[in-house]
Design a protein around this motif. Structure first.
Motif, PDB file in Angstrom:
ATOM      1  N   ASP A 140     -83.050 -62.021   0.702  1.00 56.74           N
ATOM      2  CA  ASP A 140     -82.417 -60.809   1.301  1.00 56.74           C
ATOM      3  C   ASP A 140     -82.611 -60.760   3.096  1.00 56.74           C
ATOM      4  N   THR A 141     -82.932 -62.002   3.399  1.00 51.23           N
ATOM      5  CA  THR A 141     -82.883 -62.391   5.254  1.00 51.23           C
ATOM      6  C   THR A 141     -81.447 -63.677   5.181  1.00 51.23           C
ATOM      7  N   VAL A 142     -81.865 -64.801   5.738  1.00 53.12           N
ATOM      8  CA  VAL A 142     -81.386 -65.447   5.763  1.00 53.12           C
ATOM      9  C   VAL A 142     -80.642 -66.789   4.197  1.00 53.12           C
ATOM     10  N   TYR A 143     -79.757 -67.492   4.260  1.00 56.86           N
ATOM     11  CA  TYR A 143     -80.007 -68.757   3.186  1.00 56.86           C
ATOM     12  C   TYR A 143     -81.255 -69.674   4.032  1.00 56.86           C
ATOM     13  N   GLY A 144     -82.104 -70.147   2.132  1.00 56.29           N
ATOM     14  CA  GLY A 144     -83.335 -70.649   2.312  1.00 56.29           C
ATOM     15  C   GLY A 144     -82.823 -72.229   1.362  1.00 56.29           C
ATOM     16  N   LEU A 167     -77.741 -61.929  10.799  1.00 60.89           N
ATOM     17  CA  LEU A 167     -79.227 -61.374   9.955  1.00 60.89           C
ATOM     18  C   LEU A 167     -80.311 -62.132  10.759  1.00 60.89           C
ATOM     19  N   LEU A 168     -81.333 -61.460  10.773  1.00 61.71           N
ATOM     20  CA  LEU A 168     -82.742 -61.676  10.709  1.00 61.71           C
ATOM     21  C   LEU A 168     -84.016 -62.583   9.396  1.00 61.71           C
ATOM     22  N   GLN A 218     -91.426 -61.447  14.947  1.00 59.61           N
ATOM     23  CA  GLN A 218     -90.820 -60.149  14.915  1.00 59.61           C
ATOM     24  C   GLN A 218     -89.611 -60.052  14.518  1.00 59.61           C
ATOM     25  N   GLY A 219     -89.240 -59.714  13.242  1.00 59.33           N
ATOM     26  CA  GLY A 219     -88.130 -60.360  12.136  1.00 59.33           C
ATOM     27  C   GLY A 219     -87.352 -58.742  12.305  1.00 59.33           C
ATOM     28  N   SER A 220     -86.629 -58.551  11.348  1.00 59.27           N
ATOM     29  CA  SER A 220     -85.990 -56.907  10.298  1.00 59.27           C
ATOM     30  C   SER A 220     -86.645 -56.164  10.343  1.00 59.27           C
TER      31      SER A 220
END
Length: 187
Positions: free
Chosen positions: A29-33, A163-164, A181-183
């Motif tokens: 739900d944030t970035v590719y991992g 995206l964060l 600090q992210g989204s």
């Protein structure tokens, strides 16, 4: 191999690869991992570290399928205000229940990924799909070019521009401290 997230077999292929100890790249739900199973049999953390070129001492976030699952791994009291932010892009570092270490957990807000986590029945390592010290890769074609020979599966959910990463917090003596600090904004 690359599949689209919308492919009807994508969940089962991810579950199979993870249960076989393979490292894969998946959208969160944030970035590719980069992801790999957390268990006593496979050493996926070491494989991911080698691909990323990451320091041996820096641990990975572990994804879990439900907020309540964190209590399988810690006896820490987690403020309800944090638990209400799950599922979501919040990582919580807690003391381990069975040893003196700490682990970072996250319950993502993505039904597709939650289905995978519930079927794998173990936490899954997650760290941004990039070389250590390099910017997050937002374009799926660059991810494929860079890592297709080093991972067993890449799931394509399109570009993930702007995206964060998740917000990372720790809890010490009942006090929540923001480490990154992210989204999700924690005040």
């Amino acid at each position: 191999m690359m599949l689209t997230k919308s492919d009807p077999v994508s969940v089962d292929r991810c579950v199979s690869a993870l249960n076989d100890g393979k490292v894969i790249i998946i959208p969160t739900d944030t970035v590719y991992g980069f992801s790999g199973i957390v268990d006593e049999v496979h050493n996926t953390a070491e494989i991911i570290k080698k691909i990323k070129g990451r320091a041996e001492t820096k641990p990975f976030i572990q994804l879990i399928g439900t907020p309540e699952e964190i209590f399988n791994y810690t006896s820490d009291e987690i403020p309800e205000s944090l638990l209400k932010l799950w599922p979501g892009p919040l990582t919580v570092i807690v003391h381990n229940k069975y040893d003196s270490g700490n682990t970072a957990y996250r319950c993502p807000h993505d039904p597709w990924l939650i289905e995978i986590l519930k079927k794998v029945k173990h936490p899954v390592y997650s760290t941004s799909a990039n070389r250590s010290g390099s910017p997050i890769i937002e374009k799926i074609d660059i991810l494929e070019k860079e890592f297709s020979s080093e991972v067993d599966l890449i799931i394509d959910d399109g570009d993930r521009v702007g995206l964060l990463a998740s917000t990372i917090v720790t809890i010490e003596n009942g006090i929540v401290k923001v480490l990154r600090q992210g989204s999700v904004v924690i005040s």
